[in-house]
Each structure stands twice: as C-alpha cells, then as structure tokens.
Design an enzyme around this catalytic site. Sequence first.
Site, mmCIF file in Angstrom:
data_model
loop_
_atom_site.group_PDB
_atom_site.id
_atom_site.type_symbol
_atom_site.label_atom_id
_atom_site.label_comp_id
_atom_site.label_asym_id
_atom_site.label_seq_id
_atom_site.Cartn_x
_atom_site.Cartn_y
_atom_site.Cartn_z
ATOM 1 N N THR A 1 1.160 -0.840 -0.230
ATOM 2 C CA THR A 1 0.278 -0.070 -0.074
ATOM 3 C C THR A 1 0.676 1.416 -0.110
ATOM 4 O O THR A 1 1.715 0.940 0.657
ATOM 5 C CB THR A 1 -0.779 -0.108 1.203
ATOM 6 O OG1 THR A 1 -1.998 -1.372 0.918
ATOM 7 C CG2 THR A 1 -1.504 1.671 1.575
ATOM 8 N N ASN B 1 8.295 -11.666 -2.574
ATOM 9 C CA ASN B 1 6.076 -10.962 -2.634
ATOM 10 C C ASN B 1 6.599 -12.937 -2.888
ATOM 11 O O ASN B 1 5.087 -13.496 -2.452
ATOM 12 C CB ASN B 1 5.815 -10.648 -4.022
ATOM 13 C CG ASN B 1 6.105 -9.222 -3.563
ATOM 14 O OD1 ASN B 1 5.586 -9.004 -3.057
ATOM 15 N ND2 ASN B 1 7.178 -8.788 -4.429
#
Lengths: 383, 383
Positions: free
Chosen positions: A179, A378
């Site tokens: 974010t 990730n």
Amino acid sequence: MSVTAPLGFRAAGVDAGIKRGDDRDLALVVNDGPSRAAAGVFTRNRVKAAPVLWSAQVVSGGRVGAVVLNSGGANACTGPLGFQDTHATAEKVAEVLGDSAAEVAVCSTGLIGERLPMDALLAGVDVAAAQLSRDGGLAAADAIRTTDTVSKIAFRRGEGYMVGGMAKGAGMLAPALATMLCVLTTDAEIDSEDLDRVLRAATAVTFDRLDSDGCMSTNDTVLLLASGASGVRPDLADFEKVVTAVCADLARQLLVDAEGASKAIAIEVVGAESVEDAVTVGRAVSRSNLLKCAIHGEDPNWGRVVSAVGTTDAAFDPDRLNVAINGIWICRGGAAGDDRSKVDLRPRDVTITIDLSAGPHSATVHTTDLTAAYVHENSAYSS
Amino acid sequence: MSVTAPLGFRAAGVDAGIKRGDDRDLALVVNDGPSRAAAGVFTRNRVKAAPVLWSAQVVSGGRVGAVVLNSGGANACTGPLGFQDTHATAEKVAEVLGDSAAEVAVCSTGLIGERLPMDALLAGVDVAAAQLSRDGGLAAADAIRTTDTVSKIAFRRGEGYMVGGMAKGAGMLAPALATMLCVLTTDAEIDSEDLDRVLRAATAVTFDRLDSDGCMSTNDTVLLLASGASGVRPDLADFEKVVTAVCADLARQLLVDAEGASKAIAIEVVGAESVEDAVTVGRAVSRSNLLKCAIHGEDPNWGRVVSAVGTTDAAFDPDRLNVAINGIWICRGGAAGDDRSKVDLRPRDVTITIDLSAGPHSATVHTTDLTAAYVHENSAYSS
C-alpha cells in the site's frame, strides 16, 4: 522534518506491538490549527479497506484534526467488524485529544484479511498522544514502514509557507508491492476546495505516474492537511508547484525503494496526440514483464517496447514509431535504428523515450525492473 | 501425428541454418486437397509482424495451399524490406510447389527487429519441399520451437474425419513469453466461412483464455486448413467441439511449458453477471504479479485475489465475494473464511475459484506462477 516541518503540526511514532518485534508501528499526526482544512485522494480499487471508507467520509467534510496510521495490518476485507475497529480507533484518538472522531482520519497498511490487534492499537494511541511533538515527524514516518527499507520524507518552502510530507510503500497511487500511504502538511492558509484541486493535480502527475508492478492496493491514501499557522494565503499556482514538488520527491523515493528493484526506469512518451495517450502508452510499457526483465538483464530490447505500445489504443502509426534507450535511437520508423550495442544500460537510472510521431503531447511514467528479488520478496512471505 | 494426422496433408521440418546450432528451424505444411479452404486468427497487437500482415491477406481469400513457418526470427519491425522478405518466402514456396504465392501463408517467430537470413531460408524451402511427407508432422512441430522445451502436437477424431494440430510458444493467443503459432488441419469437407466461425469460437475459449504474462506478441497466428480428403461433411456443432478439444489440448501444453513456470493456475470465475465479466475478472487476476508470486511461494494469499478483482468493472459487491483456493473457501463474504492452513498448494495444478455472487455465468482463465526462473529466462538473453 517530514509532516512537522510546517507550523501547526505535531506528530509521534511508537511501537504499539501491532507488528512483531520492536519496530514502531503506530503514527499520530495532529493539526493544531488555527485551520484544519483538508483534502484526500484514495485508491480506485473497488475493494476498499475499512480505513479508506472511513477516511473518505471524514475528508468529504473538508476538515481533519488528526490522522492515525498503523503498519502491521491493512484492515482490508475484514467486514463490518473491521469497520468498527477503524471507527473505534478514530473514537479513541478523538477522546485522547478532546476532539471529534468525525475529523480523525485513519490509515492502515499490512496484510489483507486479518483483524487488527485492537487492544495493542488503542493502548498505543495513548502512548503516541503523550509523545506528540514538533520533532515527531521522523518517528511518524518510521512507524508507517512495512517492507520499506528507509523512511520517506520531504519538504519544500513556498513564499512564506512550508509543505512537508511522509510516505510509505512502493508503487503507483493505485499500486503495488505494498500500500502507498502519504500524509502532506502545510502551514499555508487555504480552504479545502482549493486543497482538493491542488492535491488532485499534484498526485495526477506524480504518484499516479508511478507503476512498479501494475497492482492496485485496497488501502492507498494521500492526505493534505493545512494548519494556516503561517498566516500566509498562497498564490494557488505557486502552491500547486510546491505540493507537486513534494509529491514528486516522495514518489521518487518510493520508486527507488521498490521491492527487489535494481533499476529505476523512466518511460518518457513524446509526440503523443494527447496527454492521455502518452500516459496510456507509458503505463502499458511499464506493465510489460518481458520488458522489465530485459532491462534487468541490461538488454536494450526495443522490440518489447514496441510490442507493448501496440497493445494500446493510442494514436500512432507503427511505421513512424521511434524508440530511444538512454539516448540511443535504436528504433527508427518502426524498424531497427542506431546500433544497439551503443546503449549503456549499466546505470541504475534508465530512460526509455518513445516518440509516437502523432502530436505535441508528452508524459513520463516511472517503473522498475522485474527481478528475482521481487519474486522472492513477494513469494516468501504474506504481505 | 500433428498436422499430418488428417488425410490430405504433408509436412516437413528441416534445419535451414536460420537459428544457430543444429536445430530444425523451418517447417512446411502442404494441403493436397481436394479442398484448400482455410481460416485464421491473428494477434490483436497493432504492431503486426510482416508475416501476420501477409497471412491475414492470404487467409482473407479463404484458401491456403501451404504454410511455411520459421523459428529464429520474428520478421517484426523490419519495415518494407521485412515485408518483401515475407513475400519472397511465399513466392519461393509457390515456385517449388508449382502453386500461387497468394495461397501461401507465412509464419515467423523469434527476435523482433532483425531481418531474416533470406539466403538460408530460401535454400531451406527447397530442402523442406523435398522432404515433404505424410509422416512429417512431428518434424514440422519440432522446427517451430523457440524456447519451447517440447514439441506440442494434438489430434482428435470426429465422425469420419480427423483434426490435427501443432503449436509453439507459451501464453495466450495475444501472449506472452514468446509468440504463439498454431496450425490446425482437418480432412473434413467444410467451407472457409464455416471454418472461420468454428476457429473463432474455439480459440475464444481456449488460446484466448491463456494469459501467462499479459504480454501480447506481434506474430501470433492460428490457422485452420481443411483438405476435404475424407469426403465427410461434418455436423458443424460436432466439428466445433472437436476443433475446440484440439485447441484446448494444445493450450494446456503451452501452459505447462510456459517459461520458468512451476505452477499451472486455473482461475475459475463463477457467479458472474455475464461471461465477459467472468473473463475480465479472470484476466485481471491472472495478471497480478503479486498473486503469481504468492502462488509460487505456496501462500494462499486471497487478499491479492480480492484486490485484483477490485480493479475491474465487473458487476460484484465486495461484501459478497467468495474465494476458494484448491477447494478451500478461505474468503467468504469479502472477509476471512475457512482456515487458510487447510489449503494444500504443493501440487503443480492450482485452482482459484472466485464467486462474484452476481449472476449465473462463468469462465476459466489459465495462467502460471511468477518465478525467479521466468525473470532469468527473460533477462538473460534477447528473445
């Protein structure tokens, strides 16, 4: 300096125990006025985290007295109970500050789908409120980090006023690896309508043109708070320039810190029929995994640029496309141009220039390369 | 069996010296009739390789007598001279076969932006023509490989007729890691209008729903050639089923062989208001690098699924989204559902089911995970 560079703001950043370990994870930014005009822009993802839904409502009133931010949990996809958690957080801040919850914005970042540890978070608000200070900007910027390796802060002076800011994340306004949260502050005297106009203009050419991996978060938030404490009512065009400069500075810091990236790539689209076309082409190219891998491998693969351009509906003629990488025009008129061995791709900064030969407009979109380190970061943990 | 499984076709695959090394790099497929009805679908990329521009024109006439395919060079972004090379290739095939160049399709795959070694290629056409045989389907399938680790061939029997095919590449019809080329053949008796209708329907639900990395090639081509040699005029609905089955078989082979992939991911979208919505959602999810990394790391990160769904304009209510990974409904009503530790992500095949709770329609899009090996393959050399 960060958010406390302008007059009228105090901040704090504390370890509330939301994240494992001893890192700070709760930040508080308070606007002591005299004004509390505010504006905000939020993720365009239709799945919006509870704090985004809450803060959009707060900002729609045009006034923000305080912002509370946490890392260690996004409070997204948490249903009605998650929204109650956000509400309770705002109420707690309001109670501690003797203020109204309706003017307390909330931002969260971290893993999606899990409830926040509210006991720790609410106790942390007390601690943060006790530590609020004019020097607290750095601690606040530190507290909102997730995978960020450094704190991101910036400030610029206008004519008699200041604009400061902090940010976290890596990616576009509608990102990315994590974010993006950003709080901007100013001691200029300016109403919320003008703040809104300036913030939209500034983010449109900065955060909105960062696209590290094409993903869009549920939590992205950029807030702009004005205390009016300088007593200076700025020229709006000048003010927009200063806010844009702070946003560009923070955007650059996000890009350079993007997870796993080894190159910062500027995709400069020129000769476009419209700015929209230039942005569309820049974004398409920035989302080509194949091109991002090639740049990682320092391979000036202009074919992958051209084939990404070809997926858009922008105005161009394939036979009039020109592409330069780091200044060498290796594609001219849609075919091979100058010798590709002249392209030096060793520097971290890479500029890809695409000339659509279709008009006078241009825009630059910023992205990063695609690396094994990105895949590792990730895939190796939940975020 | 490949393209020579149906009656009326001969093929060959030879080493013409277009690629370095001793691998085959030129394939020829000839339709001996009695019919030579044909149809084709081509990349939607606006930057089209010379052989795509040429073959689209050939196919628009509804008749194809031969297809010549080369690996080792895409002949894309090569300007007017590249188009002349394609034309010369077709003329050469026509001359050798005593046919008309206007009915010779050409396909190329390899690096963009470089001219083909025409001397080698034209000499190779002579060699290939001399080797044409009813057994040549395997050699032809071998000759069109680029980064493919195996040849891709398939065939199915209809009622008194056969459909065969070969393909190369990895990705969707508008791919991907490499160009997708596919030649389908049948000995059914069927006119070019019906072939076109059937081919579009079959590719729309097979190759068009493969999306390994969201990239779109300049060269993708799928051709369907009918010899009529069986003398059987098939029921059209049956014929479509058989062609679709061959396409689905080849699409699966492309997916499993996608560069660097360790997982084959089926994104099954159900409860959609329309098939278009289901495909839109499936495609958005298949293009999330973050999700593809998570699946690679065997992390059932449904938050990344939901946030990709949220970027689309499909009809859905965020509070009514349900997501299952390998059959475990870990997201219910837009929030955490069943225990995520129950999800077993160790098998190569992964199914992500997304229930939009918005209608009766569904579609499945196939993709792969994102791995360090993908990055390596696509950064370590030009392709």
